[in-house]
Design a protein around this motif. Sequence first.
Motif, short mmCIF file in Angstrom:
data_model
loop_
_atom_site.label_atom_id
_atom_site.label_comp_id
_atom_site.label_asym_id
_atom_site.label_seq_id
_atom_site.Cartn_x
_atom_site.Cartn_y
_atom_site.Cartn_z
N PHE A 1 8.98 8.21 -2.00
CA PHE A 1 8.91 6.78 -1.75
C PHE A 1 7.70 6.20 -2.49
CE2 PHE A 1 6.55 3.89 1.11
CZ PHE A 1 7.41 2.80 1.07
N TYR B 1 4.72 8.68 -1.80
CA TYR B 1 4.66 9.50 -0.60
C TYR B 1 5.98 10.25 -0.50
CZ TYR B 1 0.61 6.74 0.97
OH TYR B 1 -0.62 6.13 1.08
N ALA C 1 4.95 3.85 -2.80
CA ALA C 1 4.22 2.88 -1.96
C ALA C 1 3.45 1.89 -2.82
CB ALA C 1 3.27 3.63 -1.04
N GLY D 1 2.82 -3.25 4.57
CA GLY D 1 3.60 -2.25 3.85
C GLY D 1 3.59 -2.43 2.34
N CYS D 2 2.81 -3.40 1.84
CA CYS D 2 2.79 -3.59 0.38
C CYS D 2 1.75 -2.67 -0.27
CB CYS D 2 2.57 -5.05 0.00
SG CYS D 2 0.91 -5.63 0.32
N GLY D 3 1.06 -1.87 0.54
CA GLY D 3 0.17 -0.87 -0.05
C GLY D 3 -1.29 -1.26 -0.09
N LYS D 4 -1.69 -2.25 0.71
CA LYS D 4 -3.10 -2.69 0.69
C LYS D 4 -4.03 -1.58 1.18
CE LYS D 4 -2.27 -6.22 3.40
NZ LYS D 4 -0.84 -6.15 3.70
N SER D 5 -3.67 -0.97 2.32
CA SER D 5 -4.54 0.09 2.86
C SER D 5 -4.55 1.28 1.93
CB SER D 5 -4.07 0.54 4.24
OG SER D 5 -3.86 -0.57 5.04
N THR D 6 -3.41 1.59 1.35
CA THR D 6 -3.34 2.69 0.39
C THR D 6 -4.31 2.41 -0.76
OG1 THR D 6 -1.05 3.13 0.98
CG2 THR D 6 -1.78 3.92 -1.17
P1 ADP Z 1 -0.35 -2.16 3.98
O1 ADP Z 1 -1.77 -1.79 4.20
O2 ADP Z 1 -0.16 -3.23 2.96
O3 ADP Z 1 0.38 -2.48 5.27
P2 ADP Z 1 0.07 0.67 3.46
O4 ADP Z 1 -0.76 1.05 2.31
O5 ADP Z 1 -0.41 1.03 4.83
O6 ADP Z 1 0.40 -0.88 3.36
O7 ADP Z 1 1.52 1.32 3.29
C1 ADP Z 1 2.35 1.13 2.17
C2 ADP Z 1 3.66 1.89 2.41
O8 ADP Z 1 3.41 3.29 2.35
C3 ADP Z 1 4.27 1.63 3.78
O9 ADP Z 1 5.67 1.61 3.65
C4 ADP Z 1 3.82 2.82 4.59
O10 ADP Z 1 4.76 3.12 5.62
C5 ADP Z 1 3.76 3.92 3.56
N1 ADP Z 1 2.71 4.92 3.84
C6 ADP Z 1 1.40 4.70 4.01
N2 ADP Z 1 0.71 5.84 4.20
C7 ADP Z 1 1.64 6.83 4.15
C8 ADP Z 1 1.58 8.25 4.28
N3 ADP Z 1 0.43 8.88 4.46
N4 ADP Z 1 2.75 8.95 4.17
C9 ADP Z 1 3.93 8.31 3.97
N5 ADP Z 1 4.06 6.99 3.84
C10 ADP Z 1 2.93 6.24 3.93
#
Ligand code: ADP
Length: 440
Positions: A27, A20, A29, A50-55
């Motif tokens: 950064f 990202y 992710a 913040g480990c990227g599960k949703s991503t």
């Molecule tokens: P989890 O689901 O494990 O909490 P995320 O996938 O939501 O993790 O996020 C992983 C990292 O990427 C976090 O540090 C989050 O802040 C960052 N992040 C997630 N989506 C975005 C985005 N669209 N732009 C910038 N940073 C993002």
Amino acid sequence: MATNLTNTPLLKLRHVQQIYASGSKRFTAVQDVNLTIFEGEFVALLGPSGCGKSTLLRIITGLQKPSEGNVLYRDQPLHGVNPHATIVFQTFALFPWLTVFENVDLALKARNIPAEVRTPRAIDLIDRVGLDGFETAYPRELSGGMRQKVGFARAMAVEPELLCLDEPFSALDVLSAESLRGELMELWTSGSIPTKAILMVSHNIEEAVFMADRIVVMDKEPGRIIAEVKVELPHPRQRKSDEFQKVVDEVYGMLAGQTESEAVELGSAPGEQGHTRALPQIAISDLAGLLEYLAELPTDRQDIYRLPEELNVDPNHIFSLTEAAEILGFAYVEKGDIILTSLGETFAEASIQARKEIFATRIRRLPLFRWLTTLLSHSENRALDWDVIQTALELEFPKEEAEKQLDTLINWGRYAELLSYNDDRELVYLETPVSQSTPS
Ligand code: ADP
């Protein structure tokens, strides 16, 4: 009943990376994630926020294209949204002005399924998730657990091959969550839904061990897979069985950081050779407060000597809290800094009930605690007088310290719902946990 695990890959992530950009900063992710989900498999993704599960879920369902690497679905590169995958979120957004039936029917309409197929399928699904008779009810008339069931019915209406669950039980109360888990497992293991594989994001370690065939453990900064654990126990799983607890302990060990937690000397139990380690005298609310504070800091380490001032707490109390965090595998100390483990972060982020479960699993491995629970389990009515336990502890500790130790053991055990104490009769009991019985 066992699941129908196969060797046919359904989804493959190959060297997936997500970067990202924010301003001029880049950064990472998600870094170099390789993951294959097979047909018939239930995979749980576990790791701190913040480990990227949703991503990863967004990448898998095609809602987002990774910066690098590929996603293969049935060995074909995925372009755009994956029509074979659906996500169930923590709280499922139902349309409040539509009935249960209409909410499920809408998902089918969106896929252009003709009305004569839609209606019986929607009714059948509502029935299968146990909401028979509630077809004409509106969301406001339903409990949280029932609303989540409508969410499941809606997700399953489109017969996804890959069902992605994003912490689907975390917003429910304990009992609704437990019964819904059991019901989903029954649908899944009996093969009565056309779903080919399930991928669930969770913060709850016991939930993952209860449901999944494989647990993928992630860590952050950068988000990556650090370990995988296969769970080969037959369903329905018995939470209190030794085999179940062994897997739970294994996963906890990974989240607590293998090397650091093993470096902490836990001591031996009373009556055994060696030194019985005294437990630090701390209140769990203070420990939780410290872990929450550390989890919210922008850096992953904090100078212990600065904590008393920052938190306005006596330095000795900070040292006791640090010691407790270390013994429990929530943090470790390195060069005067305290650093949270993934387990510590998970605890800080978890719901009240999940915290209790994490705490219970951790104190069960403390020799002093194990000694007390063994003693109680061999006693009449699984109970003993305070005085009897105190006298036994006085063989290890001076009188005053023995009393403090017993006080701590009871406080920690009560919080974890492993012990109870009757103040009038001064009796300490071993609890029979509710979760001992498996939901049907
Ligand atoms: P989890 O689901 O494990 O909490 P995320 O996938 O939501 O993790 O996020 C992983 C990292 O990427 C976090 O540090 C989050 O802040 C960052 N992040 C997630 N989506 C975005 C985005 N669209 N732009 C910038 N940073 C993002």
